[in-house]
Design a protein around this motif. Structure first.
Motif, PDB file in Angstrom:
ATOM      1  N   PHE A  50       0.816  -1.225   0.000  1.00 50.87           N
ATOM      2  CA  PHE A  50       0.000   0.000   0.000  1.00 50.87           C
ATOM      3  C   PHE A  50       0.845   1.268   0.000  1.00 50.87           C
ATOM      4  CE2 PHE A  50      -2.211   3.357   2.427  1.00 50.87           C
ATOM      5  CZ  PHE A  50      -3.230   3.626   1.525  1.00 50.87           C
ATOM      6  N   GLN A  51       1.863   1.310   0.836  1.00 51.53           N
ATOM      7  CA  GLN A  51       2.589   2.572   0.997  1.00 51.53           C
ATOM      8  C   GLN A  51       3.797   2.716   0.085  1.00 51.53           C
ATOM      9  OE1 GLN A  51       3.310   3.303   5.184  1.00 51.53           O
ATOM     10  NE2 GLN A  51       1.164   3.745   5.514  1.00 51.53           N
ATOM     11  N   TRP A  52       4.359   1.608  -0.406  1.00 56.21           N
ATOM     12  CA  TRP A  52       5.588   1.743  -1.172  1.00 56.21           C
ATOM     13  C   TRP A  52       5.533   1.185  -2.594  1.00 56.21           C
ATOM     14  CZ3 TRP A  52       6.703   0.460   4.161  1.00 56.21           C
ATOM     15  CH2 TRP A  52       7.184   1.547   4.874  1.00 56.21           C
ATOM     16  N   ILE A  53       4.680   0.231  -2.861  1.00 59.05           N
ATOM     17  CA  ILE A  53       4.702  -0.389  -4.185  1.00 59.05           C
ATOM     18  C   ILE A  53       3.561   0.092  -5.079  1.00 59.05           C
ATOM     19  CG2 ILE A  53       4.535  -2.587  -5.420  1.00 59.05           C
ATOM     20  CD1 ILE A  53       6.068  -3.878  -3.089  1.00 59.05           C
ATOM     21  N   LEU A  54       2.353   0.112  -4.550  1.00 55.11           N
ATOM     22  CA  LEU A  54       1.187   0.482  -5.367  1.00 55.11           C
ATOM     23  C   LEU A  54       0.995   1.998  -5.386  1.00 55.11           C
ATOM     24  CD1 LEU A  54      -1.220  -2.250  -4.014  1.00 55.11           C
ATOM     25  CD2 LEU A  54      -0.136  -2.225  -6.264  1.00 55.11           C
ATOM     26  N   PRO A  55       0.429   2.507  -6.473  1.00 47.52           N
ATOM     27  CA  PRO A  55       0.134   3.947  -6.496  1.00 47.52           C
ATOM     28  C   PRO A  55      -0.990   4.267  -5.508  1.00 47.52           C
ATOM     29  CG  PRO A  55      -0.683   2.866  -8.480  1.00 47.52           C
ATOM     30  CD  PRO A  55       0.070   1.831  -7.709  1.00 47.52           C
ATOM     31  N   ILE A  56      -0.816   5.285  -4.693  1.00 53.46           N
ATOM     32  CA  ILE A  56      -1.790   5.663  -3.662  1.00 53.46           C
ATOM     33  C   ILE A  56      -3.175   5.937  -4.262  1.00 53.46           C
ATOM     34  CG2 ILE A  56      -2.377   7.479  -1.956  1.00 53.46           C
ATOM     35  CD1 ILE A  56      -0.315   5.520  -0.911  1.00 53.46           C
ATOM     36  N   GLU A  57      -3.209   6.511  -5.445  1.00 53.53           N
ATOM     37  CA  GLU A  57      -4.490   6.869  -6.057  1.00 53.53           C
ATOM     38  C   GLU A  57      -5.269   5.662  -6.566  1.00 53.53           C
ATOM     39  OE1 GLU A  57      -1.264   7.100  -9.131  1.00 53.53           O
ATOM     40  OE2 GLU A  57      -1.515   7.979  -7.149  1.00 53.53           O
ATOM     41  N   GLY A  58      -4.695   4.473  -6.505  1.00 52.17           N
ATOM     42  CA  GLY A  58      -5.371   3.272  -6.961  1.00 52.17           C
ATOM     43  C   GLY A  58      -5.014   2.940  -8.396  1.00 52.17           C
ATOM     44  N   MET A  59      -5.709   1.959  -8.941  1.00 55.30           N
ATOM     45  CA  MET A  59      -5.426   1.517 -10.300  1.00 55.30           C
ATOM     46  C   MET A  59      -6.729   1.226 -11.027  1.00 55.30           C
ATOM     47  SD  MET A  59      -2.360  -1.172  -9.370  1.00 55.30           S
ATOM     48  CE  MET A  59      -1.975  -1.580 -11.061  1.00 55.30           C
ATOM     49  N   ALA A  60      -6.662   1.338 -12.340  1.00 58.35           N
ATOM     50  CA  ALA A  60      -7.790   0.952 -13.179  1.00 58.35           C
ATOM     51  C   ALA A  60      -7.481  -0.420 -13.760  1.00 58.35           C
ATOM     52  CB  ALA A  60      -8.011   1.973 -14.277  1.00 58.35           C
ATOM     53  N   ILE A  61      -8.322  -1.381 -13.449  1.00 62.14           N
ATOM     54  CA  ILE A  61      -8.153  -2.733 -13.972  1.00 62.14           C
ATOM     55  C   ILE A  61      -9.442  -3.119 -14.682  1.00 62.14           C
ATOM     56  CG2 ILE A  61      -7.727  -5.162 -13.400  1.00 62.14           C
ATOM     57  CD1 ILE A  61      -6.135  -4.189 -10.969  1.00 62.14           C
ATOM     58  N   GLY A  62      -9.319  -3.371 -15.971  1.00 62.41           N
ATOM     59  CA  GLY A  62     -10.495  -3.728 -16.771  1.00 62.41           C
ATOM     60  C   GLY A  62     -11.547  -2.627 -16.799  1.00 62.41           C
ATOM     61  N   GLY A  63     -11.105  -1.385 -16.742  1.00 64.66           N
ATOM     62  CA  GLY A  63     -12.032  -0.264 -16.787  1.00 64.66           C
ATOM     63  C   GLY A  63     -12.641   0.103 -15.437  1.00 64.66           C
ATOM     64  N   TYR A  64     -12.300  -0.635 -14.408  1.00 62.45           N
ATOM     65  CA  TYR A  64     -12.827  -0.357 -13.071  1.00 62.45           C
ATOM     66  C   TYR A  64     -11.719   0.216 -12.194  1.00 62.45           C
ATOM     67  CZ  TYR A  64     -16.786  -3.283 -14.408  1.00 62.45           C
ATOM     68  OH  TYR A  64     -17.872  -3.804 -15.049  1.00 62.45           O
ATOM     69  N   GLY A  65     -12.054   1.250 -11.463  1.00 66.51           N
ATOM     70  CA  GLY A  65     -11.101   1.818 -10.521  1.00 66.51           C
ATOM     71  C   GLY A  65     -11.072   0.992  -9.248  1.00 66.51           C
ATOM     72  N   ILE A  66      -9.888   0.565  -8.855  1.00 65.90           N
ATOM     73  CA  ILE A  66      -9.740  -0.243  -7.648  1.00 65.90           C
ATOM     74  C   ILE A  66      -8.780   0.477  -6.711  1.00 65.90           C
ATOM     75  CG2 ILE A  66      -9.035  -2.467  -6.694  1.00 65.90           C
ATOM     76  CD1 ILE A  66      -9.742  -3.726  -9.373  1.00 65.90           C
ATOM     77  N   ALA A  67      -9.212   0.663  -5.481  1.00 65.57           N
ATOM     78  CA  ALA A  67      -8.394   1.351  -4.485  1.00 65.57           C
ATOM     79  C   ALA A  67      -7.129   0.540  -4.222  1.00 65.57           C
ATOM     80  CB  ALA A  67      -9.178   1.539  -3.187  1.00 65.57           C
ATOM     81  N   SER A  68      -6.040   1.238  -3.993  1.00 64.96           N
ATOM     82  CA  SER A  68      -4.779   0.538  -3.749  1.00 64.96           C
ATOM     83  C   SER A  68      -4.839  -0.289  -2.467  1.00 64.96           C
ATOM     84  CB  SER A  68      -3.606   1.514  -3.722  1.00 64.96           C
ATOM     85  OG  SER A  68      -3.792   2.487  -2.740  1.00 64.96           O
TER      86      SER A  68
END
Length: 167
Positions: A50-68
């Motif tokens: 959560f804090q070091w690898i993934l983007p804090i703003e989350g990611m879009a996977i398959g057109g859906y926004g998913i929280a980090s």
């Protein structure tokens, strides 16, 4: 290698059990101890992702926004399933170390169902604590984990690793 690891964990548990002997039966103590180790690993992985690898703003996977925090929760969960099963089976519930592969496979299936329930509960609690109560995700993760651990202990004891004496 596994033999040394088992022996080390057994000695570690035996070393500290006298401190807790008057408060807890050995099974509860061992579950809390090895569960604590696996939970600490889970929380550390969550924080790492959560804090070091993934983007804090989350990611879009398959057109859906998913929280980090959701992705971090899933990644930590998948990594700690095998370690949690092994620790619970051999140290907390002292399941027959030489049990048949079919019985072990059945226990693994039950274990997976219980931890899947734990994941869903953890996610729902995280969502509630973060989005409704406005608690920071790392703190929310620790709180939700404590609640889910209690539920999981009861399910593991009375469902996954249930012995003939309990039936």
């Amino acid at each position: 290698m596994e033999g040394y690891l088992r022996l080390g964990i057994e000695r570690f548990l035996a070393l500290f059990y006298p401190v807790f002997k008057k408060l807890l039966p050995y099974q509860v103590y061992a579950y809390l101890a090895v569960g604590g180790i696996n939970t600490a690993l889970n929380i550390l992985l969550f924080i790492l992702f959560f804090q070091w690898i993934l983007p804090i703003e989350g990611m879009a996977i398959g057109g859906y926004g998913i929280a980090s925090y959701t992705i971090a929760l899933l990644m930590a969960f998948l990594i700690t399933i095998p370690t949690g099963f092994w620790l619970s089976k051999y140290f907390a519930f002292n399941s027959n170390k030489h049990c048949q592969k079919a019985k072990a496979a059945g226990q693994l299936g039950k274990y997976f169902l219980v931890v899947l329930q734990g994941l869903v509960s953890d996610y729902a609690l995280l969502k509630l604590l973060i989005e409704v109560c406005h608690i920071y995700p790392t703190i929310a993760k620790v709180l939700s984990t404590m609640i889910v651990l209690l539920i999981n202990y009861l399910l593991q004891k009375h469902f996954t690793f249930k012995t003939k004496m309990q039936q």
